[in-house]
Scaffold this motif. Structure first.
Motif, PDB file in Angstrom:
ATOM      1  N   ALA A 140       2.332  -4.574 -13.275  1.00 45.14           N
ATOM      2  CA  ALA A 140       2.077  -3.254 -12.696  1.00 45.14           C
ATOM      3  C   ALA A 140       0.586  -2.934 -12.689  1.00 45.14           C
ATOM      4  O   ALA A 140       0.060  -2.388 -11.716  1.00 45.14           O
ATOM      5  CB  ALA A 140       2.848  -2.184 -13.471  1.00 45.14           C
ATOM      6  N   HIS A 141      -0.105  -3.280 -13.758  1.00 48.01           N
ATOM      7  CA  HIS A 141      -1.550  -3.050 -13.815  1.00 48.01           C
ATOM      8  C   HIS A 141      -2.273  -3.896 -12.768  1.00 48.01           C
ATOM      9  O   HIS A 141      -3.256  -3.439 -12.163  1.00 48.01           O
ATOM     10  CB  HIS A 141      -2.078  -3.367 -15.210  1.00 48.01           C
ATOM     11  CG  HIS A 141      -1.887  -2.254 -16.201  1.00 48.01           C
ATOM     12  ND1 HIS A 141      -2.598  -1.079 -16.145  1.00 48.01           N
ATOM     13  CD2 HIS A 141      -1.037  -2.122 -17.253  1.00 48.01           C
ATOM     14  CE1 HIS A 141      -2.223  -0.275 -17.129  1.00 48.01           C
ATOM     15  NE2 HIS A 141      -1.267  -0.883 -17.817  1.00 48.01           N
ATOM     16  N   THR A 142      -1.812  -5.119 -12.555  1.00 39.80           N
ATOM     17  CA  THR A 142      -2.413  -5.972 -11.528  1.00 39.80           C
ATOM     18  C   THR A 142      -2.237  -5.355 -10.150  1.00 39.80           C
ATOM     19  O   THR A 142      -3.176  -5.325  -9.341  1.00 39.80           O
ATOM     20  CB  THR A 142      -1.776  -7.374 -11.564  1.00 39.80           C
ATOM     21  OG1 THR A 142      -1.995  -7.964 -12.844  1.00 39.80           O
ATOM     22  CG2 THR A 142      -2.390  -8.263 -10.487  1.00 39.80           C
ATOM     23  N   ARG A 143      -1.033  -4.851  -9.855  1.00 41.49           N
ATOM     24  CA  ARG A 143      -0.778  -4.216  -8.565  1.00 41.49           C
ATOM     25  C   ARG A 143      -1.660  -2.982  -8.389  1.00 41.49           C
ATOM     26  O   ARG A 143      -2.182  -2.730  -7.291  1.00 41.49           O
ATOM     27  CB  ARG A 143       0.690  -3.837  -8.462  1.00 41.49           C
ATOM     28  CG  ARG A 143       1.640  -5.034  -8.497  1.00 41.49           C
ATOM     29  CD  ARG A 143       3.095  -4.582  -8.552  1.00 41.49           C
ATOM     30  NE  ARG A 143       3.998  -5.724  -8.706  1.00 41.49           N
ATOM     31  CZ  ARG A 143       5.316  -5.628  -8.811  1.00 41.49           C
ATOM     32  NH1 ARG A 143       5.888  -4.426  -8.799  1.00 41.49           N
ATOM     33  NH2 ARG A 143       6.059  -6.703  -8.952  1.00 41.49           N
ATOM     34  N   LEU A 144      -1.828  -2.209  -9.466  1.00 44.25           N
ATOM     35  CA  LEU A 144      -2.652  -1.012  -9.381  1.00 44.25           C
ATOM     36  C   LEU A 144      -4.109  -1.366  -9.110  1.00 44.25           C
ATOM     37  O   LEU A 144      -4.786  -0.691  -8.317  1.00 44.25           O
ATOM     38  CB  LEU A 144      -2.542  -0.209 -10.679  1.00 44.25           C
ATOM     39  CG  LEU A 144      -3.320   1.115 -10.711  1.00 44.25           C
ATOM     40  CD1 LEU A 144      -2.814   2.060  -9.634  1.00 44.25           C
ATOM     41  CD2 LEU A 144      -3.209   1.759 -12.090  1.00 44.25           C
ATOM     42  N   LYS A 145      -4.611  -2.424  -9.741  1.00 37.71           N
ATOM     43  CA  LYS A 145      -5.993  -2.843  -9.509  1.00 37.71           C
ATOM     44  C   LYS A 145      -6.192  -3.285  -8.070  1.00 37.71           C
ATOM     45  O   LYS A 145      -7.219  -2.978  -7.446  1.00 37.71           O
ATOM     46  CB  LYS A 145      -6.358  -3.974 -10.472  1.00 37.71           C
ATOM     47  CG  LYS A 145      -6.471  -3.532 -11.926  1.00 37.71           C
ATOM     48  CD  LYS A 145      -6.793  -4.707 -12.835  1.00 37.71           C
ATOM     49  CE  LYS A 145      -6.866  -4.264 -14.292  1.00 37.71           C
ATOM     50  NZ  LYS A 145      -7.145  -5.421 -15.194  1.00 37.71           N
ATOM     51  N   ILE A 146      -5.222  -4.010  -7.520  1.00 33.22           N
ATOM     52  CA  ILE A 146      -5.318  -4.431  -6.120  1.00 33.22           C
ATOM     53  C   ILE A 146      -5.326  -3.223  -5.192  1.00 33.22           C
ATOM     54  O   ILE A 146      -6.092  -3.149  -4.229  1.00 33.22           O
ATOM     55  CB  ILE A 146      -4.144  -5.376  -5.770  1.00 33.22           C
ATOM     56  CG1 ILE A 146      -4.268  -6.682  -6.552  1.00 33.22           C
ATOM     57  CG2 ILE A 146      -4.098  -5.656  -4.273  1.00 33.22           C
ATOM     58  CD1 ILE A 146      -3.119  -7.637  -6.343  1.00 33.22           C
ATOM     59  N   TYR A 147      -4.481  -2.235  -5.500  1.00 32.74           N
ATOM     60  CA  TYR A 147      -4.442  -1.016  -4.695  1.00 32.74           C
ATOM     61  C   TYR A 147      -5.785  -0.270  -4.754  1.00 32.74           C
ATOM     62  O   TYR A 147      -6.279   0.219  -3.731  1.00 32.74           O
ATOM     63  CB  TYR A 147      -3.312  -0.115  -5.183  1.00 32.74           C
ATOM     64  CG  TYR A 147      -3.296   1.252  -4.549  1.00 32.74           C
ATOM     65  CD1 TYR A 147      -2.912   1.416  -3.220  1.00 32.74           C
ATOM     66  CD2 TYR A 147      -3.670   2.377  -5.269  1.00 32.74           C
ATOM     67  CE1 TYR A 147      -2.894   2.666  -2.638  1.00 32.74           C
ATOM     68  CE2 TYR A 147      -3.663   3.631  -4.687  1.00 32.74           C
ATOM     69  CZ  TYR A 147      -3.271   3.772  -3.365  1.00 32.74           C
ATOM     70  OH  TYR A 147      -3.268   5.020  -2.793  1.00 32.74           O
ATOM     71  N   GLU A 148      -6.398  -0.200  -5.930  1.00 34.69           N
ATOM     72  CA  GLU A 148      -7.681   0.480  -6.075  1.00 34.69           C
ATOM     73  C   GLU A 148      -8.784  -0.263  -5.326  1.00 34.69           C
ATOM     74  O   GLU A 148      -9.677   0.361  -4.741  1.00 34.69           O
ATOM     75  CB  GLU A 148      -8.038   0.613  -7.557  1.00 34.69           C
ATOM     76  CG  GLU A 148      -7.129   1.578  -8.314  1.00 34.69           C
ATOM     77  CD  GLU A 148      -7.428   1.615  -9.796  1.00 34.69           C
ATOM     78  OE1 GLU A 148      -8.149   0.705 -10.273  1.00 34.69           O
ATOM     79  OE2 GLU A 148      -6.950   2.545 -10.474  1.00 34.69           O
ATOM     80  N   VAL A 149      -8.733  -1.603  -5.328  1.00 38.82           N
ATOM     81  CA  VAL A 149      -9.722  -2.381  -4.582  1.00 38.82           C
ATOM     82  C   VAL A 149      -9.577  -2.132  -3.088  1.00 38.82           C
ATOM     83  O   VAL A 149     -10.575  -1.970  -2.365  1.00 38.82           O
ATOM     84  CB  VAL A 149      -9.571  -3.881  -4.911  1.00 38.82           C
ATOM     85  CG1 VAL A 149     -10.421  -4.721  -3.962  1.00 38.82           C
ATOM     86  CG2 VAL A 149      -9.974  -4.156  -6.347  1.00 38.82           C
ATOM     87  N   VAL A 150      -8.333  -2.086  -2.588  1.00 40.76           N
ATOM     88  CA  VAL A 150      -8.097  -1.832  -1.167  1.00 40.76           C
ATOM     89  C   VAL A 150      -8.654  -0.475  -0.767  1.00 40.76           C
ATOM     90  O   VAL A 150      -9.288  -0.331   0.282  1.00 40.76           O
ATOM     91  CB  VAL A 150      -6.587  -1.913  -0.851  1.00 40.76           C
ATOM     92  CG1 VAL A 150      -6.308  -1.396   0.555  1.00 40.76           C
ATOM     93  CG2 VAL A 150      -6.095  -3.340  -0.986  1.00 40.76           C
ATOM     94  N   GLU A 151      -8.445   0.530  -1.601  1.00 41.63           N
ATOM     95  CA  GLU A 151      -8.968   1.859  -1.296  1.00 41.63           C
ATOM     96  C   GLU A 151     -10.494   1.884  -1.344  1.00 41.63           C
ATOM     97  O   GLU A 151     -11.132   2.560  -0.548  1.00 41.63           O
ATOM     98  CB  GLU A 151      -8.404   2.885  -2.275  1.00 41.63           C
ATOM     99  CG  GLU A 151      -7.016   3.387  -1.913  1.00 41.63           C
ATOM    100  CD  GLU A 151      -6.753   4.754  -2.518  1.00 41.63           C
ATOM    101  OE1 GLU A 151      -7.228   4.995  -3.635  1.00 41.63           O
ATOM    102  OE2 GLU A 151      -6.081   5.565  -1.853  1.00 41.63           O
TER     103      GLU A 151
END
Length: 218
Positions: A140-151
């Motif tokens: 879940a933390h990995t997915r959140l980091k990817i989402y933050e990078v995309v933003e």
């Protein structure tokens, strides 16, 4: 007596605790609230049906990205065509920059116009597929980091259009030569805008929705 590690601790999310997190400011409220008292946004529980909007903007951006690479991004016209008139796509523009020795600008344009958009398409599509599905805390933390990078990188995705706009404003030498944006510029701008809307439509709370109550090691 062994001390339980953080992976053995039950994973309790706001949704499972009977709370609703505000999608705008992140403030948590009880389920009897239908409006955030901090920012005034409407409160709604995370729902995978919201991914329909993400996919709609995602496909719209992908469709516009195709002509953005096939059609000319910039056209150069000279007086009476003495030096020749030319039209360049994104890739042809990168090759021309390399030919003139502008390696740093070529790398920036290539990364901003090819690598970043393709990476955003892959990242947003992957997040939409795995959203709400079972995951460990680390996943879940990995997915959140990817989402933050995309933003974060979304604001830099228009750099190629900015380069064309600056050249169009500066290289206007009257009847000698002129530079004009090509049809791909509008398509690329729309593709970037659509992917940004797709990322903004993604409900990050779905990342935590799939967490198990306890880890599989229990």
């Amino acid at each position: 007596m062994s001390v339980p590690s953080e992976h053995d601790v039950p994973v309790m999310t706001a949704h499972r605790a009977g709370l609703i997190g505000c999608h705008s400011c992140g403030r948590v409220w009880t389920q009897d609230h239908d409006q955030c008292l901090r920012c005034g946004a409407h409160l709604s529980p995370p729902d995978r049906r919201s991914l329909q909007k993400v996919w709609a903007w995602w496909f719209a951006g992908l469709i516009m990205y195709i002509p953005a690479n096939l059609f000319p991004m910039m056209s150069t016209q000279t007086f009476a065509g003495l030096a020749g008139n030319s039209e360049s796509t994104i890739i042809e523009g990168v090759i021309e920059l390399i030919h003139h020795g502008s390696y740093d600008i070529a790398v920036i344009v290539f990364v901003a116009s090819i690598i970043v958009p393709m990476g955003k398409f892959l990242a947003i599509g992957w997040l939409a597929i795995v959203a709400g599905r079972p995951a460990t805390v680390d996943q879940a933390h990995t997915r959140l980091k990817i989402y933050e990078v995309v933003e974060f990188i979304g604001r830099w995705s228009m750099i190629d259009v900015f380069v064309v706009a600056i050249l169009s404003a500066l290289v206007q030498l009257g009847f000698v030569a002129s530079v004009h944006p090509g049809p791909a510029a509008a398509s690329f701008a729309l593709s970037v805008a659509f992917t940004m809307l797709s990322a903004q439509s993604f409900d990050a709370r779905l990342i935590w929705r799939g967490l198990p109550l306890r880890s599989k090691s229990d």
